[in-house]
Design a protein around this motif. Sequence first.
Motif, PDB file in Angstrom:
ATOM      1  N   ASN A 108       0.849  -1.182   0.000  1.00 35.66           N
ATOM      2  CA  ASN A 108       0.000   0.000   0.000  1.00 35.66           C
ATOM      3  C   ASN A 108       0.888   1.237   0.000  1.00 35.66           C
ATOM      4  O   ASN A 108       2.015   1.217   0.469  1.00 35.66           O
ATOM      5  N   GLY A 109       0.402   2.293  -0.561  1.00 33.17           N
ATOM      6  CA  GLY A 109       1.186   3.510  -0.651  1.00 33.17           C
ATOM      7  C   GLY A 109       0.385   4.610  -1.298  1.00 33.17           C
ATOM      8  O   GLY A 109      -0.829   4.501  -1.451  1.00 33.17           O
ATOM      9  N   ILE A 110       1.065   5.647  -1.689  1.00 34.15           N
ATOM     10  CA  ILE A 110       0.388   6.796  -2.269  1.00 34.15           C
ATOM     11  C   ILE A 110       1.113   7.243  -3.530  1.00 34.15           C
ATOM     12  O   ILE A 110       2.285   6.942  -3.728  1.00 34.15           O
ATOM     13  N   ASN A 111       0.413   7.979  -4.345  1.00 32.46           N
ATOM     14  CA  ASN A 111       1.006   8.637  -5.497  1.00 32.46           C
ATOM     15  C   ASN A 111       1.181  10.098  -5.100  1.00 32.46           C
ATOM     16  O   ASN A 111       0.200  10.842  -5.010  1.00 32.46           O
ATOM     17  N   ILE A 116      -0.041  15.745  -2.903  1.00 29.44           N
ATOM     18  CA  ILE A 116       0.664  16.849  -2.261  1.00 29.44           C
ATOM     19  C   ILE A 116       0.780  18.018  -3.226  1.00 29.44           C
ATOM     20  O   ILE A 116       1.331  17.880  -4.310  1.00 29.44           O
ATOM     21  N   ASN A 117       0.257  19.147  -2.797  1.00 28.75           N
ATOM     22  CA  ASN A 117       0.273  20.332  -3.644  1.00 28.75           C
ATOM     23  C   ASN A 117       1.276  21.372  -3.158  1.00 28.75           C
ATOM     24  O   ASN A 117       1.369  22.446  -3.722  1.00 28.75           O
ATOM     25  N   GLU A 118       2.001  21.060  -2.083  1.00 26.24           N
ATOM     26  CA  GLU A 118       2.955  22.009  -1.526  1.00 26.24           C
ATOM     27  C   GLU A 118       4.363  21.700  -2.031  1.00 26.24           C
ATOM     28  O   GLU A 118       4.688  20.554  -2.306  1.00 26.24           O
ATOM     29  N   SER A 119       5.187  22.719  -2.093  1.00 23.03           N
ATOM     30  CA  SER A 119       6.576  22.510  -2.511  1.00 23.03           C
ATOM     31  C   SER A 119       7.350  21.855  -1.386  1.00 23.03           C
ATOM     32  O   SER A 119       6.934  21.869  -0.216  1.00 23.03           O
ATOM     33  N   VAL A 120       8.506  21.306  -1.725  1.00 25.94           N
ATOM     34  CA  VAL A 120       9.376  20.681  -0.725  1.00 25.94           C
ATOM     35  C   VAL A 120       9.749  21.691   0.353  1.00 25.94           C
ATOM     36  O   VAL A 120       9.685  21.391   1.550  1.00 25.94           O
ATOM     37  N   ASN A 121      10.116  22.900  -0.041  1.00 24.11           N
ATOM     38  CA  ASN A 121      10.503  23.921   0.950  1.00 24.11           C
ATOM     39  C   ASN A 121       9.332  24.323   1.836  1.00 24.11           C
ATOM     40  O   ASN A 121       9.509  24.555   3.037  1.00 24.11           O
ATOM     41  N   ASP A 122       8.133  24.401   1.272  1.00 27.92           N
ATOM     42  CA  ASP A 122       6.950  24.713   2.079  1.00 27.92           C
ATOM     43  C   ASP A 122       6.684  23.604   3.096  1.00 27.92           C
ATOM     44  O   ASP A 122       6.347  23.874   4.252  1.00 27.92           O
ATOM     45  N   LEU A 123       6.836  22.360   2.663  1.00 26.81           N
ATOM     46  CA  LEU A 123       6.642  21.239   3.583  1.00 26.81           C
ATOM     47  C   LEU A 123       7.697  21.227   4.684  1.00 26.81           C
ATOM     48  O   LEU A 123       7.398  20.966   5.841  1.00 26.81           O
ATOM     49  N   ARG A 124       8.935  21.511   4.320  1.00 30.56           N
ATOM     50  CA  ARG A 124       9.998  21.566   5.333  1.00 30.56           C
ATOM     51  C   ARG A 124       9.704  22.657   6.359  1.00 30.56           C
ATOM     52  O   ARG A 124       9.881  22.447   7.556  1.00 30.56           O
TER      53      ARG A 124
END
Length: 180
Positions: A108-111, A116-124
Amino acid sequence: NKIYRGKIENFGKHKSIILAWKQLVFLRNKNFNILYAREPALMWAIILLNRFIFRLKLRFVFEAHTVHEDWKFRALIKEVSNIFCVSNGIAEELKKKKVNANIAIARNGINLDLSINESVNDLRAKYKLPLNKKIVTYVGSIGFFSWKGEDVLLEARKFTENEDIHYVIAGVKEEDVESL
């Protein structure tokens, strides 16, 4: 989905035996012959109620997220025709138990592109993670199985202390954090 186009039924949140009863009543009124479940207590209750009360001609398919050692789980895996395991480790553990059911792996997993609509920097920034380091993440339960790998991650951390690496362990219960 492509299999069932009928009305989605909500049986509510109940103890396994009540939920099992409601599901079997529903199935008795439909033309289904396969019951797929991932919760061992619920599957066990469904199997018992069906055997002694409902007597529906059902094939039981179980999705294994873990391998339990209790008698109920051992009895459960003897009653199902197919087991879908979410990892190789679970499949190997079940094969050691000489299960008669067909065993397949369905991870099981995700695509990420879809979720995710946020950028890597926003998530960090959102999760207060460093912007200038590589992130190594373990997600999942800890302490249940030696093959899950959290011990390997913690051991590897010792050899990378001077590297630009930040380790994250996510998805664990609060009470398990202390054991780490």
